[in-house]
Design an enzyme around this catalytic site. Sequence first.
Site, mmCIF file in Angstrom:
data_model
loop_
_atom_site.group_PDB
_atom_site.id
_atom_site.type_symbol
_atom_site.label_atom_id
_atom_site.label_comp_id
_atom_site.label_asym_id
_atom_site.label_seq_id
_atom_site.Cartn_x
_atom_site.Cartn_y
_atom_site.Cartn_z
ATOM 1 N N SER A 1 24.776 -13.768 -11.702
ATOM 2 C CA SER A 1 25.174 -14.677 -12.857
ATOM 3 C C SER A 1 25.643 -13.404 -14.068
ATOM 4 O O SER A 1 24.841 -12.772 -14.577
ATOM 5 C CB SER A 1 23.852 -15.804 -13.804
ATOM 6 O OG SER A 1 23.101 -15.286 -13.917
ATOM 7 N N SER B 1 4.524 -2.491 -7.479
ATOM 8 C CA SER B 1 3.745 -2.845 -8.404
ATOM 9 C C SER B 1 3.324 -2.825 -9.927
ATOM 10 O O SER B 1 2.838 -1.849 -10.028
ATOM 11 C CB SER B 1 1.933 -3.070 -7.333
ATOM 12 O OG SER B 1 0.345 -3.450 -7.927
ATOM 13 N N GLY C 1 4.371 -5.750 -12.523
ATOM 14 C CA GLY C 1 4.370 -6.447 -13.293
ATOM 15 C C GLY C 1 6.074 -5.864 -14.263
ATOM 16 O O GLY C 1 5.796 -4.712 -13.396
ATOM 17 N N LYS D 1 1.850 -3.025 0.284
ATOM 18 C CA LYS D 1 2.076 -3.484 -0.768
ATOM 19 C C LYS D 1 1.213 -5.272 -0.425
ATOM 20 O O LYS D 1 0.638 -6.103 -1.876
ATOM 21 C CB LYS D 1 3.418 -4.515 -1.496
ATOM 22 C CG LYS D 1 4.021 -5.311 -2.562
ATOM 23 C CD LYS D 1 3.551 -4.952 -4.209
ATOM 24 C CE LYS D 1 2.991 -5.045 -4.434
ATOM 25 N NZ LYS D 1 3.467 -6.826 -5.291
ATOM 26 N N HIS E 1 -2.045 -4.739 -0.788
ATOM 27 C CA HIS E 1 -2.248 -4.459 -2.245
ATOM 28 C C HIS E 1 -2.367 -6.010 -2.970
ATOM 29 O O HIS E 1 -3.892 -5.813 -4.084
ATOM 30 C CB HIS E 1 -1.127 -3.226 -3.355
ATOM 31 C CG HIS E 1 -1.487 -3.847 -4.799
ATOM 32 N ND1 HIS E 1 -0.859 -5.101 -4.784
ATOM 33 C CD2 HIS E 1 -1.114 -2.754 -5.074
ATOM 34 C CE1 HIS E 1 -1.077 -4.252 -6.345
ATOM 35 N NE2 HIS E 1 -1.149 -3.016 -6.522
ATOM 36 N N ASN E 2 -2.022 -7.082 -2.514
ATOM 37 C CA ASN E 2 -2.022 -8.163 -3.818
ATOM 38 C C ASN E 2 -3.320 -8.774 -3.304
ATOM 39 O O ASN E 2 -3.639 -9.383 -3.468
ATOM 40 C CB ASN E 2 -0.801 -9.057 -2.821
ATOM 41 C CG ASN E 2 0.411 -8.027 -3.637
ATOM 42 O OD1 ASN E 2 0.472 -6.929 -4.460
ATOM 43 N ND2 ASN E 2 1.252 -9.194 -4.482
ATOM 44 N N GLU F 1 -6.745 -7.260 -4.825
ATOM 45 C CA GLU F 1 -5.962 -7.884 -6.058
ATOM 46 C C GLU F 1 -6.557 -9.013 -6.263
ATOM 47 O O GLU F 1 -7.084 -9.686 -7.178
ATOM 48 C CB GLU F 1 -4.487 -8.183 -6.831
ATOM 49 C CG GLU F 1 -3.539 -8.229 -7.749
ATOM 50 C CD GLU F 1 -2.816 -8.581 -7.962
ATOM 51 O OE1 GLU F 1 -2.145 -9.360 -8.174
ATOM 52 O OE2 GLU F 1 -2.491 -7.222 -7.607
ATOM 53 N N ARG G 1 -8.860 -19.634 -4.709
ATOM 54 C CA ARG G 1 -7.517 -20.149 -5.820
ATOM 55 C C ARG G 1 -7.202 -22.089 -4.871
ATOM 56 O O ARG G 1 -6.687 -22.876 -5.779
ATOM 57 C CB ARG G 1 -6.512 -19.853 -5.108
ATOM 58 C CG ARG G 1 -6.625 -18.553 -5.773
ATOM 59 C CD ARG G 1 -5.278 -17.173 -6.245
ATOM 60 N NE ARG G 1 -6.219 -16.263 -6.330
ATOM 61 C CZ ARG G 1 -4.585 -15.071 -7.383
ATOM 62 N NH1 ARG G 1 -3.209 -16.122 -7.174
ATOM 63 N NH2 ARG G 1 -5.166 -14.229 -7.923
ATOM 64 N N ARG H 1 -19.779 -19.573 24.905
ATOM 65 C CA ARG H 1 -18.009 -19.386 25.731
ATOM 66 C C ARG H 1 -17.699 -19.460 27.317
ATOM 67 O O ARG H 1 -17.143 -19.448 28.100
ATOM 68 C CB ARG H 1 -17.495 -17.835 24.844
ATOM 69 C CG ARG H 1 -16.904 -18.338 23.502
ATOM 70 C CD ARG H 1 -16.323 -17.030 23.139
ATOM 71 N NE ARG H 1 -14.254 -17.151 23.425
ATOM 72 C CZ ARG H 1 -14.185 -16.360 24.178
ATOM 73 N NH1 ARG H 1 -14.811 -15.382 24.863
ATOM 74 N NH2 ARG H 1 -13.229 -16.372 24.474
#
Length: 479
Positions: A37, A131, A133, A185, A188-189, A192, A290, A449
């Site tokens: 856009s 990373s 933000g 990454k 890493h998250n 986090e 979460r 098992r």
Amino acid sequence: MADALAQIGVTGLGTMGRNLARNLARHGYVVAVHNRSQARTDALMAEFGHEGTFVPSSSMADFVASLARPRTVVVMVNAGAATDAVIDELTGLLEPGDIVVDAGNAHFPDTVRREAALRAQGFHFVGTGVSGGEEGALNGPSIMPGGTVEAYATLGPILESISAHVDGVPCCTHVGPDGAGHFVKMVHNGIEYADMQLIGEAYDLLRQGLGWSAARLAEVFASWNAGDLESYLIEITADVLAHTDAATGKAFVDVVADRAEQKGTGRWTVQNALDLGVPVTGIAEATFARGLSGGVAQRDAAHGVLPAHAEPWAVSDEAGFVDDVRAALYASKVVAYSQGFDQIAAASAQYGWGIDRGAMARIWRGGCIIRAKFLDRITEAYARDPQLPLLLADPYFTGVVGDGLAAWRRIVAAAASHGVPAPAFASSLAYYDAVRADRLPAALTQAQRDYFGAHTYQRTDKAGTFHTDWSGNRQESEV
């Protein structure tokens, strides 16, 4: 016309793309900019065009034409189908030898697929984790590029110059081939997620155990940020807890709905860890926490119905309790990082990436969300032993976790006896005890098992693989 050619281009001018383009321009690069856009391109030029030399384009064809050869294009659009659509459009306009950089939060298998497809067409595809933000993108993020060594020779100096720097060292390095950058990454998250969950549990234990206000707890976290726990997440926790809601006059944290959302990277981390057989219990518990927080129907059904039989809080030594929570938080954070680095090592071996874990710790020291003082210690641990099989086994971390072990046990026990959920604290301690144990009940699991499924077992006293005829004469045979 040649003088106007851009050294690098950014397509996708959302918050992250816009700030990354500005960061590049501020560092003296001529930056081509484009967005699907036109309004976003116009807004960038109107608000920030004075920050450097931008070459705006209204079409992808003009955007590509404005780039010097070999062209380097940074794609900053939503992961998934949108990224594929932009890449397809770009490859119809680019030439062999050009570099396409995906700096979004792509799932690493998609990056592996895209890299192979573009390599077959003669292009370099660089999946790059970024990373920090929107602030990091503008002022210096931690950058984790994958791709070929040849692509990094061109791209690396640019990315290193715009990354965060700690002690004069850029928070950017070549991670490894194809999907390595986006994989790191992702982990890493995942770390986090664990870090944030652990901080949340520490806050909850302090508030319920002591009855202190959010403002007073802000002071606690601020003091922690002056010690071994110094980190970006601890810093912003103190800031959030000190904030007052303008509409109600209440502590801001008390008017935010207690339902944490996620964009998928934590889930991807846990799914991949299961595939690799790596226990990332802290990250898994944080991800599930979460999910549980968003289970409104289940929580409503349980509230006021499920009994607690919990002891009432009666903390006599407030300062001692605060220090116990601090020690438990630090030890649990070390476990989360240790598990994350184990996952990186396993994936590196599985996919042939050759990732340097010490280098990953080094580039996470600045710019990124999990930047923390103790990443210096992790960097040092891998410098001492690049093949370190377990971060917890490094002498420094063995010492600091051991020093806090009694406090860690007290806090997990207190959480259980007082009915306060602390899943990441508890699972981290359970992992610590399991990984240090001389013998685990997995021996019984394997025997079971073999009993019901003839899955075989190994013995402690001799080599080989064995099966017992449980339904017959119970004789053991080597298989």
